[in-house]
Design a protein around this motif. Structure first.
Motif, short mmCIF file in Angstrom:
data_model
loop_
_atom_site.label_atom_id
_atom_site.label_comp_id
_atom_site.label_asym_id
_atom_site.label_seq_id
_atom_site.Cartn_x
_atom_site.Cartn_y
_atom_site.Cartn_z
N GLU A 1 63.91 28.10 90.91
CA GLU A 1 62.88 27.10 90.62
C GLU A 1 63.07 26.46 89.26
OE1 GLU A 1 58.84 28.05 91.46
OE2 GLU A 1 59.32 29.12 93.31
N GLY A 2 63.85 27.08 88.37
CA GLY A 2 64.19 26.48 87.09
C GLY A 2 63.00 26.33 86.15
N SER B 1 68.72 24.74 87.71
CA SER B 1 67.92 25.63 88.54
C SER B 1 68.18 27.11 88.23
CB SER B 1 68.21 25.37 90.02
OG SER B 1 69.59 25.57 90.30
N ALA B 2 69.25 27.40 87.46
CA ALA B 2 69.53 28.79 87.09
C ALA B 2 68.55 29.32 86.06
CB ALA B 2 70.96 28.91 86.55
N PHE B 3 67.94 28.45 85.28
CA PHE B 3 66.99 28.91 84.27
C PHE B 3 65.86 29.69 84.95
CE2 PHE B 3 68.35 25.41 81.23
CZ PHE B 3 68.95 26.28 80.36
N ARG C 1 73.84 32.60 88.02
CA ARG C 1 72.72 32.45 88.95
C ARG C 1 71.36 32.61 88.28
NH1 ARG C 1 69.72 35.80 92.21
NH2 ARG C 1 70.76 37.70 91.49
N ILE C 2 71.25 33.58 87.35
CA ILE C 2 70.00 33.85 86.63
C ILE C 2 70.27 33.69 85.14
CG2 ILE C 2 68.24 35.56 86.07
CD1 ILE C 2 67.99 34.70 88.91
N GLN D 1 66.84 21.47 78.18
CA GLN D 1 67.48 20.25 78.65
C GLN D 1 68.75 19.95 77.87
OE1 GLN D 1 66.48 18.26 81.40
NE2 GLN D 1 68.58 17.62 81.02
N SER D 2 68.73 20.20 76.57
CA SER D 2 69.94 20.00 75.76
C SER D 2 71.07 20.91 76.23
CB SER D 2 69.64 20.27 74.28
OG SER D 2 68.71 19.33 73.77
N PHE D 3 70.72 22.14 76.62
CA PHE D 3 71.74 23.07 77.11
C PHE D 3 72.32 22.56 78.43
CE2 PHE D 3 73.40 26.81 79.24
CZ PHE D 3 74.04 27.48 78.23
N VAL D 4 71.45 22.09 79.31
CA VAL D 4 71.92 21.54 80.59
C VAL D 4 72.86 20.36 80.34
CG1 VAL D 4 71.23 20.36 82.71
CG2 VAL D 4 69.92 22.33 81.88
N ASN D 5 72.45 19.46 79.45
CA ASN D 5 73.27 18.29 79.14
C ASN D 5 74.64 18.70 78.60
OD1 ASN D 5 71.05 16.81 79.88
ND2 ASN D 5 70.44 16.30 77.79
#
Length: 584
Positions: free
Chosen positions: A358-359, A336-338, A307-308, A322-326
């Protein structure tokens, strides 16, 4: 999983004791309350196997026994006790023991893979000189180095194994007051001129309350961490906050993360309650790079309950996030957890935190506006993505001030000042440094000058960089991050491979210098690489620069893993960093 690990039961996420958001007068009260629950810390080995569950009840019992030993050893109120901050039960108990005894614990770093034995002894010795402790307590495996550093200072030194064998006669423990100093915190970059931040119980508990309030801490939240306990993000965010907010945690040692970074994500996946974890940008970067070649991400990991995903401790890079999300979207990770944040040890830890959900939010800002210099209209505008670091904690206030100390409006860049209950008491025995950063404005209000540059917009804070890192050439300002990030866009470079700073050339002029980790062995190819880097920097700065190729792992880092530009410059100018040979 080993047979031993199978027989151990981790501390639970929930219990019958109502959770209190750090609303205690002192940290000892917080420990007393946490000990009434079944929650606690859980220490894991390199592969993520549980080695030792450590309920807060047991930690408190050990801490009180250790407090009796401290007092029996002649250590009392306001005496300093230096503790090598290994992520383990012994350190947790000793830190709390010092607070129970009225002494001030001083967490100091373990040796890192950067620098070697002599550099570690030097760093430890100067921090001991600054904090002037009665005793240094350390794990047995670093006995030789710890005793060598303590000998320079003339303080007693003992392993915590030996200290635990000392008599512990029962005695009355002093009662702490909110305004008392709770501990001293040395920043990760404290080497030659260390400054120990004196943190009161009141400031600490205010910040820990802010963690819970801003992150909407719930009854069943659980934390996973590999962050070192000698850095404020690890000590405060992933130890003291867990105690004061009664949160169970699964913990890896920092060196375990360095060797097996994906063990961090394995641990998050393993327990359904693991919802909180924090890292500087480089931690997310390492994991994204390690997983890039694997295809079983969704099978191995379950990050859907994370969550956080806190970000802090260094400049937050949206491209890395963004690379981590991908890389981990398949495992259920949500962008949105960021949760970006901004803070510093001088304010205990957090100053601002992004509201959960809010990410990562960025604004594109012209580089010329960032540096405060007019744009050359003959060149196309260049932009940098500046990350939103959130809103101030409850009762904390952030202001942007110009060089003249006057307030600046939204989107106007200046020095970041803050004030509120979390701000430090002082730097220990360093009035000059204290007066430099605790300033009084024309209205008579006291503020902490953080030394960082940024701007505000609609109540949110955006951080641009550190004022002291600014490279000023011919009156024009350049951020080293812009130069470093530009070089990182070239093939073959990783985050942390480049250090930018200014040097004086043979003609007596200032010029940007760039030290770059080089993995190319052919001297001819090195020449081509250097020219390519110089061209890239020229396209960013509009001027020629000094480019030096250095062996991998040469650039120095702080104990928390961040690049140390100041030390890189010092080592380069002193000849301790030797550039690689190039073809004639």
């Amino acid at each position: 999983m080993t047979d031993a690990a199978q027989t151990l039961t981790p501390t639970p996420n929930d219990c019958d004791l109502p959770r209190i958001n750090a609303e205690f007068a002192t940290f000892t009260e917080a420990v007393d309350y946490a000990a009434r629950s079944e929650k606690g810390l859980n220490f894991h080995d390199m592969r993520g196997n549980l080695q030792r569950p450590y309920p807060y009840r047991e930690m408190r019992e050990d801490a009180i026994a250790m407090a009796h030993r401290l007092i029996a050893s002649g250590i009392g109120r306001e005496d300093r006790v230096a503790l090598i901050a290994e992520t383990c039960a012994e350190f947790a108990a000793l830190f709390c023991a010092c607070v129970y005894a009225g002494a001030w614990p001083v967490p100091l770093p373990l040796p890192t893979t950067f620098g070697g034995k002599d550099n570690y002894i030097d760093q430890l010795a100067v921090q001991l000189k600054s904090s002037d402790p009665m005793i240094l307590i350390f794990p047995e495996e670093i006995s030789e180095m710890a005793k060598a550093a303590a000998a320079r200072q003339g303080c007693e030194a003992t392993s915590w194994q030996d200290f635990a064998r000392r008599p512990a006669p029962e005695c009355a423990l002093p009662e702490a007051s909110p305004e008392d100093i709770c501990y001293l915190q040395y920043s990760s970059g404290s080497t030659r001129f260390p400054t120990g931040v004196a943190v009161t119980h009141e400031a600490l508990l205010h910040n820990l309350y802010g963690h819970a309030a801003t992150m909407h801490l719930g009854e069943n939240d659980r934390c996973v961490s590999w962050l070192p306990w000698y850095h404020d993000m690890g000590l405060v965010g992933c130890f003291l906050s867990l105690v004061a907010n009664q949160v169970s945690a699964d913990l890896l040692k920092p060196d375990a993360f360095a060797r097996r970074p994906l063990a961090w994500l394995d641990m998050i996946s393993r327990n359904p309650g693991n919802t909180l974890s924090y890292s500087p940008t480089f931690g997310y970067d390492i994991c994204a790079r390690r997983i890039s070649s694997q295809s079983n991400v969704g099978e191995r990991f379950d990050l859907s309950r994370w969550r956080i995903a806190g970000n802090g401790a260094d400049m937050i890079r949206p491209d890395v996030m963004q690379s981590f999300v991908n890389a981990f979207a398949e495992a259920g990770f949500k962008a949105s957890a960021f949760t970006p944040s901004y803070g510093l040890a001088e304010a205990v830890l957090a100053v601002t935190v992004m509201p959960p959900g809010e990410g990562i939010r960025v604004e594109l800002v012209e580089e010329e506006r960032l540096s405060g210099t007019p744009r050359d209209i003959s060149r196309p505008a260049r932009y940098r993505a500046i990350v939103n670091c959130g809103k101030p904690l409850p009762d904390m206030e952030v202001a942007i001030r110009g060089e003249d100390g006057n307030a600046r409006g939204d989107h106007q860049i200046g020095k970041v000042w803050c004030r509120g209950p979390s701000v430090m008491h002082s730097y220990f025995r360093n009035t000059e440094a204290t007066d430099d950063c605790l300033v009084v404005d024309d209205s008579g209000d006291a503020w902490l000058d953080t030394g960082d540059m940024g701007y505000t917009a609609d109540g949110y804070l955006f951080i641009v960089g550190r004022a002291k890192d600014m490279i000023i050439i011919n009156g024009k300002n350049h951020w080293p991050q812009d130069i470093e990030w530009a070089v990182e866009q070239l093939p073959g470079f990783n985050h942390g491979d480049i250090a930018a700073f200014s040097v004086e050339t043979e003609g007596g002029e200032e010029a940007p210098a760039v030290l770059v980790h080089c993995r190319v062995s052919d001297p001819v190819e090195r020449v081509k690489l250097r020219e390519q880097i110089a061209d890239k920097v020229r396209s960013v700065t509009g001027m020629s620069c000094v480019v030096e190729l250095v062996p991998p792992r040469t650039l120095p880092r702080t104990s928390s893993g961040k690049l140390s530009r100041a030390k890189a410059k010092k080592l380069y100018l002193s000849g301790e960093i030797v550039p690689l040979e190039l073809a004639a």
